[in-house]
Design a protein around this motif. Structure first.
Motif: not given
Length: 407
Positions: A15-41
């Motif tokens: 996506v970056r090479d195509a001129g865009g930006r892909a951002l993770l959002v929602g539960g996967c970011v929340r879980d990571e910040l809580m110290g948990q390994q996300p299952k879904d991205w």
């Protein structure tokens, strides 16, 4: 730092090479910040038009396209990709939205449509940069659920139930203004399957489901959706047999004990035990009376069958993975006192009685529900010397195993 799958990183680079930006959002970011390994991205892709995005995704394998009002692309079972979008409520029901994707949308504007601040945090997987327009990290630190926007939050009534199940799973408080919002939201448009989806998470993903049930009560969900549970509140019990308090308090303790006993079970049986523990005393409101100098609830097991069926109907609970959850829950409610009764008459109860009971319900599940019921009298405020044991239920399951009657 959790491990981000290689496919996620590769897609972000494409996506970056195509001129865009892909951002993770929602539960996967929340879980990571809580110290948990996300299952879904979950990715939101900015700066790439839909046709070009589809071309990029096709390079990564089979793409499954889902969604009626708005397109979500699925790469495998655990990676979802979408464009940032704006939504507008157009009528009643969870599908009554006008949804429009906009790859040029500002990140903060896109995040504004999310439910809670802790789910409105984004992360660039290539740089690790966190984008947190609504101070979700502060709320994670404070263990608080807070609505992102008082304007958009009420547009999806399911968020009221989500508040309770998130509060249970993460053992968070709910911000008072968010509580007020939840109490004002009409819940009559919720389909049965969506109600069950949130109740299921509350019962199975939380270590203490009682937290979520208390919040369902506080948010005025129980009195609006679940009269069978609401009827338990303030129903008195004999303090000698139930020192913990009324039937609702006992039920909260019972579901917590049940949650401790299900991790070794397959999913349909986990659901069965939790629903039976929740419903086991549904018959007490109709049968509780003061007799012979004490409170009694005679034949409340049989009286609980009809409200249990009504409760299961509200969530369309029938079979799961071929297992007849509905029939088992009803049978467990009807016979949840049997292990204790058998124990009291253990010198008289023969093999035939066990075999007849085994034809009605799964005896291992009955043991777990009955044990939860017995231990569900042991509230923290009750002196430890008055706590109940599960001696009767342990005798019962040992006899079941001796007779090889486990299913």
């Amino acid at each position: 730092m959790t491990e981000i799958p290689e496919k996620v990183l590769a897609l972000a680079k494409a996506v970056r090479d195509a001129g865009g930006r892909a951002l993770l959002v929602g539960g996967c970011v929340r879980d990571e910040l809580m110290g948990q390994q996300p299952k879904d991205w979950d990715f939101e892709v900015y700066g790439v038009e839909p046709a070009r995005l589809r071309e990029l995704l096709d390079q990564f394998g089979s793409v499954n396209v889902v969604g009626e009002a708005f397109t979500v692309y699925k790469l495998g079972a655990h990676l979802d990709i979408s464009l940032p979008r704006r939504e507008r409520k157009t009528g009643r029901g969870h599908r009554a939205f006008f949804v429009e994707g906009d790859p040029g949308m500002a990140v903060e504007k896109a995040a504004e449509r999310r439910d809670f601040t802790i789910n409105a945090i984004l992360q660039d997987p290539l740089t690790g940069d966190i984008i947190d327009p609504f101070r979700g990290r502060d709320d994670l630190k404070d263990k608080t659920l807070r609505a992102v926007s008082p304007k958009t939050f009420p547009e999806d009534s399911l968020r009221v139930l989500r508040a309770a199940q998130f509060a249970a799973r993460f053992e968070f408080q709910i911000d008072p203004e968010t509580v007020d919002l939840c109490r004002m939201i009409d819940l009559t448009d919720l389909p049965r399957e969506r109600i069950w989806g949130e109740v299921e998470k509350l019962l199975l993903r939380a270590q203490r489901p009682s937290i979520g049930l208390k919040w369902l009560h506080e948010l005025h969900v129980i009195d609006r959706l679940f009269p069978e549970i609401n009827a338990l509140i303030d129903v008195p019990q004999d303090p000698e047999w139930h020192p913990e308090g009324d039937v609702f308090i006992h039920t909260l303790l019972t579901v917590d004990r049940a949650r401790e006993l299900i991790d070794d079970l397959p999913y349909p049986k986990q659901v069965t035990v939790m629903l039976a523990a929740l419903a086991h005393d549904f018959g007490k409101p109709a049968t509780t009376e003061f007799l012979e100098g004490r409170l009694r609830s005679r034949e409340h097991e049989e009286a609980g069958v009809e409200p249990t069926i009504s409760f299961l109907d509200k969530m369309n609970i029938r079979t799961l993975d071929g297992y007849d959850v509905r029939a088992q829950v009803v049978a467990l409610v009807r016979d949840h006192l049997k292990p204790g009764e058998f124990y009291k008459k253990r010198e008289e109860v023969g093999v035939g009685a066990f075999r007849r009971l085994a034809r009605k319900c799964d005896l291992d599940l009955l043991y777990r529900v009955a044990k939860s019921d017995s231990l569900g009298r042991n509230a923290e405020h009750v002196p430890r010397e008055k706590w109940y044991t599960a001696e009767a239920q342990e005798w019962f399951i040992n006899r079941v195993r001796e007779l090889d009657l486990e299913q």
